[in-house]
Design a protein around this motif. Structure first.
Motif, mmCIF file in Angstrom:
data_model
loop_
_atom_site.group_PDB
_atom_site.id
_atom_site.type_symbol
_atom_site.label_atom_id
_atom_site.label_comp_id
_atom_site.label_asym_id
_atom_site.label_seq_id
_atom_site.Cartn_x
_atom_site.Cartn_y
_atom_site.Cartn_z
ATOM 1 N N GLY A 67 15.835 -37.528 27.491
ATOM 2 C CA GLY A 67 16.495 -36.451 26.860
ATOM 3 C C GLY A 67 16.342 -35.104 27.406
ATOM 4 O O GLY A 67 15.850 -35.089 28.641
ATOM 5 N N CYS A 68 17.070 -34.120 27.138
ATOM 6 C CA CYS A 68 16.598 -32.796 27.942
ATOM 7 C C CYS A 68 15.312 -32.535 28.016
ATOM 8 O O CYS A 68 15.011 -31.983 29.002
ATOM 9 C CB CYS A 68 17.406 -31.813 26.904
ATOM 10 N N SER A 69 14.677 -32.474 26.741
ATOM 11 C CA SER A 69 13.199 -32.138 26.797
ATOM 12 C C SER A 69 12.359 -33.137 27.732
ATOM 13 O O SER A 69 11.690 -32.509 28.295
ATOM 14 C CB SER A 69 12.581 -32.507 25.224
ATOM 15 N N SER A 70 12.868 -34.416 28.000
ATOM 16 C CA SER A 70 12.057 -35.243 28.603
ATOM 17 C C SER A 70 12.298 -34.949 30.073
ATOM 18 O O SER A 70 11.808 -35.449 31.073
ATOM 19 C CB SER A 70 12.277 -36.824 28.374
ATOM 20 N N LYS A 71 13.182 -34.149 30.568
ATOM 21 C CA LYS A 71 13.395 -33.771 31.865
ATOM 22 C C LYS A 71 12.398 -32.612 32.404
ATOM 23 O O LYS A 71 12.027 -32.798 33.575
ATOM 24 C CB LYS A 71 14.779 -33.234 32.221
ATOM 25 N N THR A 72 11.916 -32.032 31.288
ATOM 26 C CA THR A 72 11.359 -30.865 31.475
ATOM 27 C C THR A 72 9.941 -31.285 32.349
ATOM 28 O O THR A 72 9.163 -30.153 33.100
ATOM 29 C CB THR A 72 10.983 -29.948 30.422
ATOM 30 N N PRO A 73 9.184 -32.170 32.178
ATOM 31 C CA PRO A 73 7.764 -32.281 32.971
ATOM 32 C C PRO A 73 7.914 -32.196 34.596
ATOM 33 O O PRO A 73 7.149 -32.009 35.197
ATOM 34 C CB PRO A 73 7.356 -33.905 32.542
ATOM 35 N N ALA A 74 9.146 -32.256 34.999
ATOM 36 C CA ALA A 74 9.561 -32.089 36.186
ATOM 37 C C ALA A 74 9.362 -30.517 36.722
ATOM 38 O O ALA A 74 9.204 -30.138 37.875
ATOM 39 C CB ALA A 74 10.788 -32.696 36.807
ATOM 40 N N TYR A 75 9.405 -29.831 35.729
ATOM 41 C CA TYR A 75 9.637 -28.236 35.845
ATOM 42 C C TYR A 75 8.154 -27.600 35.787
ATOM 43 O O TYR A 75 7.934 -26.301 35.879
ATOM 44 C CB TYR A 75 10.696 -27.657 34.983
ATOM 45 N N PHE A 76 7.183 -28.409 35.537
ATOM 46 C CA PHE A 76 5.659 -27.704 35.432
ATOM 47 C C PHE A 76 4.652 -28.439 36.166
ATOM 48 O O PHE A 76 4.977 -29.660 36.121
ATOM 49 C CB PHE A 76 5.230 -27.393 33.957
ATOM 50 N N LEU A 77 3.665 -27.904 36.392
ATOM 51 C CA LEU A 77 2.433 -28.567 36.847
ATOM 52 C C LEU A 77 2.943 -29.574 37.811
ATOM 53 O O LEU A 77 2.804 -30.918 37.904
ATOM 54 C CB LEU A 77 1.673 -29.196 35.666
ATOM 55 N N ARG A 78 3.481 -29.298 39.135
ATOM 56 C CA ARG A 78 3.971 -29.996 40.146
ATOM 57 C C ARG A 78 2.819 -30.620 40.726
ATOM 58 O O ARG A 78 3.187 -31.832 41.278
ATOM 59 C CB ARG A 78 4.783 -29.210 41.277
ATOM 60 N N ASP A 79 1.700 -30.418 40.774
ATOM 61 C CA ASP A 79 0.709 -31.141 41.287
ATOM 62 C C ASP A 79 0.031 -32.053 40.401
ATOM 63 O O ASP A 79 -1.182 -32.382 40.466
ATOM 64 C CB ASP A 79 -0.429 -30.409 42.152
ATOM 65 N N SER A 80 0.497 -32.555 39.163
ATOM 66 C CA SER A 80 -0.218 -33.398 38.278
ATOM 67 C C SER A 80 0.411 -34.823 38.241
ATOM 68 O O SER A 80 1.222 -35.003 38.979
ATOM 69 C CB SER A 80 -0.215 -32.560 36.843
ATOM 70 N N HIS A 81 -0.293 -35.607 37.461
ATOM 71 C CA HIS A 81 0.467 -36.988 37.389
ATOM 72 C C HIS A 81 1.397 -36.971 36.410
ATOM 73 O O HIS A 81 1.329 -36.049 35.502
ATOM 74 C CB HIS A 81 -0.914 -37.999 36.990
ATOM 75 N N GLY A 82 2.427 -37.892 36.438
ATOM 76 C CA GLY A 82 3.309 -37.889 35.406
ATOM 77 C C GLY A 82 3.982 -39.336 35.309
ATOM 78 O O GLY A 82 3.728 -40.192 36.252
ATOM 79 N N PHE A 83 4.717 -39.609 34.111
ATOM 80 C CA PHE A 83 5.319 -40.672 34.130
ATOM 81 C C PHE A 83 6.694 -40.393 33.204
ATOM 82 O O PHE A 83 6.463 -39.984 31.993
ATOM 83 C CB PHE A 83 4.462 -41.791 33.446
ATOM 84 N N ASN A 84 7.654 -40.817 33.647
ATOM 85 C CA ASN A 84 8.938 -40.722 32.716
ATOM 86 C C ASN A 84 9.467 -41.902 32.289
ATOM 87 O O ASN A 84 9.910 -42.801 33.085
ATOM 88 C CB ASN A 84 9.923 -39.955 33.739
ATOM 89 N N SER A 85 9.327 -42.303 31.173
ATOM 90 C CA SER A 85 9.469 -43.687 30.553
ATOM 91 C C SER A 85 10.800 -43.692 29.926
ATOM 92 O O SER A 85 11.678 -43.049 30.196
ATOM 93 C CB SER A 85 8.365 -44.046 29.426
ATOM 94 N N THR A 86 11.136 -44.962 29.055
ATOM 95 C CA THR A 86 12.384 -45.125 28.639
ATOM 96 C C THR A 86 12.425 -44.613 27.401
ATOM 97 O O THR A 86 11.457 -43.777 26.911
ATOM 98 C CB THR A 86 12.490 -46.730 28.390
ATOM 99 N N HIS A 87 13.702 -44.564 26.678
ATOM 100 C CA HIS A 87 13.977 -43.511 25.688
ATOM 101 C C HIS A 87 13.049 -44.083 24.560
ATOM 102 O O HIS A 87 13.095 -45.073 24.114
ATOM 103 C CB HIS A 87 15.299 -43.837 25.229
ATOM 104 N N GLY A 88 12.349 -43.030 23.948
ATOM 105 C CA GLY A 88 11.304 -43.144 22.857
ATOM 106 C C GLY A 88 10.050 -43.899 23.177
ATOM 107 O O GLY A 88 9.360 -44.060 22.023
ATOM 108 N N ARG A 89 9.886 -44.395 24.321
ATOM 109 C CA ARG A 89 8.593 -45.452 24.651
ATOM 110 C C ARG A 89 7.592 -44.442 25.074
ATOM 111 O O ARG A 89 6.564 -44.861 25.687
ATOM 112 C CB ARG A 89 8.898 -46.317 25.351
ATOM 113 N N MET A 90 7.670 -43.215 25.161
ATOM 114 C CA MET A 90 6.469 -42.419 25.687
ATOM 115 C C MET A 90 5.015 -42.392 25.168
ATOM 116 O O MET A 90 4.232 -42.796 25.668
ATOM 117 C CB MET A 90 6.813 -40.820 25.494
#
Lengths: 351, 600
Positions: A67-90
């Motif tokens: 979703g739109c919201s789920s794109k946003t982790p790319a826009y903060f804390l560039r030096d942290s860990h991250g996982f963009n999962s499937t829809h609703g499975r975060m």
């Protein structure tokens, strides 16, 4: 969206935090969301909150779905860990990550579609387990990525951009979360950082599941007259019930608080949230009172914001499950994988 | 604070720091963009409109624009504005067709005294309007201090000749070898107006013991430079002391090296922070291994057997307060430094021995003429002063602006108009938006360091006096340097009633110069902004009340890089990037605008 990246140049006198970083060090890539999206503001507030807490950026893990919201982790804390999962499975991914490493700050970013429709089942169980994470719902009442259909959070009677009226009742994530035993429930507004940043800081420092439902207007599909999630509507119907101020452990609480209207809540790391009652009927330490007031205010058409419910006494997932206190990554290999002899012993127990 | 009045051209003009700092208000970002597009001729003409001598100034301008450059507040080094100006001059095409033509005669005669930058700039403005101009010059050649005092290794004679000729070709008559001995006689001649642009031609003397005895080896800096320029002086002793540390001293020391000196010391009375010379002139001198010796105050000339052998200096110490001002000084000792020649470069004065004191032209106690700061008219109607002659020694670019203003006055005076009724500055603002993500300027921030201009090697440059040391930027180097310009003339323009307070601009601004907050007075607001707003010389841009929350948008202009991201991320176009063009009227504009009638 913008095609140019945000220049790396910074204000020469930009303040640094306790660990010598500037707010710019907590940023991420350039947003590709629509100009004026509430989500970008939430991103800005997250950057500010993490900066103010002086947490090293690599101590965060950002998790999201679709979703739109789920794109946003790319826009903060560039030096942290991250996982963009499937829809609703975060929530599942967050549960797994948190199980393996309990020492990170987990920030789950979801939307009203991701959490209240396709991911509703995941959302409620993450609350039930009291996973130690900050769970954000960037709530705009529409499916922005698919041209603005009503979401499960859209208010009954609100109008879509082309004029259709929504006939179904909304799911209120805050009421749902309190019902399910969430231990930190708040609502904010992307257009009010003065309120949102302290909530985010408190949520990050809360032990257990922290939910912040953030009204975050969709500037493209839900910022018109007749919308109940627009900038203008939210500002007109904004009802601040409980103001929260986050006070880190090193700072003394200097202001005086009147008994009954203001109350300091001690967090597990020694910091404090000072709650100040704006709505006298509201008791954020009492689940029944909080729920009743939320329902009454919703009936009156108000957007109730602030720290709506907090309970610092409940054990989080690791405490309930009595798991090891050390993140798996820090355990010796022999402890994580004790070898065939140990396996045989365990298996013999089931023979 | 009250909402900022952006209809007053001064507001946005001030944001363009370089243009605001330039006395002639040259459109610096405008011509830098033209250079970036390879339009050298257009860049030259845009320059010429404001400063008349782009080729000369591109080499020797005092460049007040560079210390003002916003880039210098973000990193250490400003854009190499002056060097870029030279690129336009070096690479332009033939511009003769673009220059103003002599106008049809209007029957008015104007005398211009001194053929330096001041008089030439007046001629530049008046000749196209049909004035009959006569320039009186005491030397045999035009150029004034640009020729006599600026060494040819900094300013080649050909560059000077060409830009002077452009003006003479517009129809000004040059009378060389024609000193004016009496102002009274001149005023009795048939001139409608007189402009005095004779500079500040008298070098200051240093009357210390031994000065008379040492006369053969002690020179006044500007006189000595002139005699070198006209090849009357072709050598100097091996060991030379330069007294004073201004720009003339820098020219004297570097010229000495080229005339055979091999040990040149510049003697400064005070520490480096108090030097008058521009930083780059100091650097250029030090590159040539000139010694600059601080805290030495001259005491006497040492003469043995009728010949100068050295100078005695007092060793100084200074008490400096927190503001960097000297509060006290002490002499801690004495030293003698031997030398063969001494050049005095401790300042210049005006000198008007040829202006009688009974003709209505008044002078103040420093013998500087009393001149109106707006009209440049003296206390006698019809007599105008400009350049160093008006308010004492400044520099070429100031002289040019004096002359633009004096020319307006001369024109109005000759036309019988009120010289105090002048056109005000104006502005136009045009949106720079070309498409959703497209702007009519290069808005990406280029983090490159300032490009260094190549110099002729130290082994080559001393072989001849007139080898120009600076080689200038090649078009390739210029193409790198132009990208450092922040385009400060592309203004951030805010329309309060469009704002929905989504914070997009505040969040995206790379230099944190935006804040949405409750209004307050300036001192209070400055404490509540996203990033510290400590530079009080830079304005806050305050909006009207925002529609939804009645807060205000505040922008601290200080370090805005004009990237346009605020406008690009604004969903309602409340922010727009708009090209600011200053209209700073010259004589041509006054002539084209009929005088306003008095409204009773």
């Amino acid at each position: 969206m913008s095609f140019m990246s945000k220049p790396t140049v910074r204000h020469p006198k930009l303040p640094v935090n306790d660990i010598g970083l500037t707010v710019r060090d907590y940023e991420g890539g350039m947003s590709t969301l629509c100009a004026g999206c509430g989500h970008d503001s939430v991103t800005g507030a997250l950057v500010q909150a993490a900066f103010e807490l002086s947490i090293p950026t690599h101590r965060f893990a950002k998790l999201s779905g679709i979703g739109c919201s789920s794109k946003t982790p790319a826009y903060f804390l560039r030096d942290s860990h991250g996982f963009n999962s499937t829809h609703g499975r975060m929530p599942s991914v967050a549960t797994g990550a948190n199980s393996a490493n309990r020492d990170l700050y987990y920030i789950g970013v979801s939307g009203d579609g991701d959490s209240l429709s396709i991911g509703m089942g995941q959302f409620v169980h993450a609350i039930r387990r009291n996973i130690n994470m900050l769970y954000l719902i960037e709530n705009n009442g529409v499916y922005g990525l698919t041209k603005g259909q009503f979401s499960a959070a859209a208010d009954k009677g609100s109008k879509a951009k082309k004029g259709e009226t929504n006939l179904q009742p909304p799911i209120d994530p805050c009421q749902t979360a309190i019902t399910l035993g969430a231990t930190f429930v708040a609502r904010g507004f992307s257009g009010d950082k003065d309120q949102l940043v302290p909530l985010l800081k408190a949520g990050m420092k809360h032990r257990g599941f922290g939910l912040i439902d953030i009204i975050s207007p969709c500037v493209t599909f839900n910022d018109h007259e007749g919308s109940t999630k627009s900038y203008a509507y939210t500002r007109e119907h904004f009802n601040l019930a409980i103001a929260a101020n986050f006070v880190p452990p090193v700072e003394e609480i200097t202001a005086k608080y009147e008994e009954g209207t203001s109350m300091p809540v001690k967090l597990h790391d020694g910091s404090t949230i000072v709650l100040r009652k704006i709505d006298q009927d509201f008791d954020p330490m009492d689940r029944i009172s909080a729920l009743r007031n939320l329902q009454e205010n919703a009936e009156a058409g108000e957007v109730t914001t602030g720290l709506l419910y907090i309970d610092e006494s409940q054990p989080e997932m690791h405490e309930v499950d009595n798991t090891t206190k050390t993140p798996l990554v820090d355990l010796d290999y022999s402890q994580v994988c004790p070898g065939n002899d140990t396996l045989q012993k365990i298996q013999s127990r089931y023979r | 604070m009250r909402p900022t009045d952006t209809s007053n051209p001064d507001y946005f003009h001030k944001v363009v720091d370089c243009q605001y700092a330039c006395p002639a208000h040259t459109d610096v970002p405008g011509y830098i963009r033209l250079i970036a597009q390879g339009r050298f001729t257009d860049a030259y003409m845009l320059n010429r409109k404001a400063n008349v001598f782009p080729g000369i100034l591109g080499r020797v301008c005092d460049r007040p624009c560079e210390p003002a450059c916003r880039r210098g507040r973000i990193e250490d080094n400003p854009v190499a504005i002056c060097r870029l100006k030279r690129v336009a001059a070096d690479n332009r095409d033939d511009i003769s067709a673009l220059l103003p033509k002599p106008g049809p005669g209007n029957g008015k005669k104007v005398a211009l005294l001194g053929a330096g930058c001041a008089s030439l700039a007046v001629a530049n403005d008046l000749a196209p309007l049909g004035y009959e101009l006569t320039i009186f010059e005491k030397l045999d050649v035009a150029g004034g201090l640009m020729r006599s005092n600026i060494p040819s290794f900094r300013l080649p004679v050909e560059v000077l000749d060409e830009e002077i000729q452009m003006i003479l070709d517009m129809g000004a008559e040059l009378k060389t070898g024609h000193p004016i001995e009496s102002m009274k006689d001149l005023l009795e001649q048939d001139f409608d107006a007189v402009f005095v642009g004779t500079g500040a031609p008298r070098g200051k003397e240093l009357n210390l013991p031994g000065r008379q005895e040492a006369a053969a080896n002690v020179f006044i800096g500007i006189d000595w430079l002139e005699s070198v320029a006209f090849e009357h002086t072709e050598s100097i002793g091996k060991r030379v002391l330069i007294i004073g540390v201004g720009n003339t001293a820098m020219d004297c020391c570097r010229t000495s090296l080229r005339l055979g000196a091999d040990e040149v010391k510049v003697m400064a009375r005070k520490p480096r922070a108090f030097f008058k010379a521009s930083d780059w002139e100091l650097e250029d001198a030090e590159e040539e291994n000139i010694d600059i010796i601080v805290n030495h105050s001259p005491k006497e000339f040492v003469v043995k057997n009728g010949k100068l052998t050295g100078m005695v200096f007092e060793l100084m110490e200074y008490d400096v307060d927190n503001n960097g001002k000297i509060t006290d000084q002490h002499v801690t000792g004495e030293t003698t430094i031997s030398c063969d020649d001494v050049i005095l470069a401790i300042g210049q004065d005006n000198a008007f021995p040829w202006v009688e004191n009974d003709i209505g032209i008044e002078f103040d106690k420093w013998e500087v003429p009393v001149v109106d700061e707006m009209t440049f008219q003296s206390t006698r109607e019809g007599v105008f002063f400009g350049g160093d002659a008006a308010f004492g020694p400044k520099n070429i670019i100031w002289a040019v602006e004096h002359s633009h203003q004096a020319a307006i006055s001369i024109h109005k005076y000759c036309q019988g108009e009120d010289i105090n009724q002048r056109l005000p500055d104006g502005q136009t603002l045009d949106s720079a938006k070309m498409g959703i993500h497209e702007w009519s300027y290069s808005n990406t921030y280029d983090g490159s360091e300032r490009t260094l201009v190549p110099h002729v090697s130290l082994t080559e440059r001393f072989k001849q006096l007139d080898i120009e040391v600076e080689l200038g930027f090649s078009p390739e180097l210029a193409a790198e340097e132009v990208e450092r310009c922040l385009n400060c003339d592309i203004q951030t323009v805010f329309t309060a009633n469009l704002c929905i307070e989504c914070d997009a601009c505040v969040d995206v601004c790379p230099v944190d110069c935006l804040t949405i907050t409750e209004n307050g007075d300036e001192a209070d607001l400055r404490t509540r902004l996203t990033a510290p707003a400590e530079n009080l010389a830079q304005d806050l841009y305050v909006s009207a009340e925002l529609p939804q929350t009645k807060r205000v948008m505040v922008k601290d202009e200080d370090v805005c890089v004009h990237c346009g991201l605020c406008a690009e991320r604004c969903p309602t176009a409340a922010w727009d990037m708009q090209k600011f063009t200053l209209h700073h009227p010259h004589t041509r504009d006054e002539a084209d605008t009929p005088p306003a009638r008095d409204v009773a």
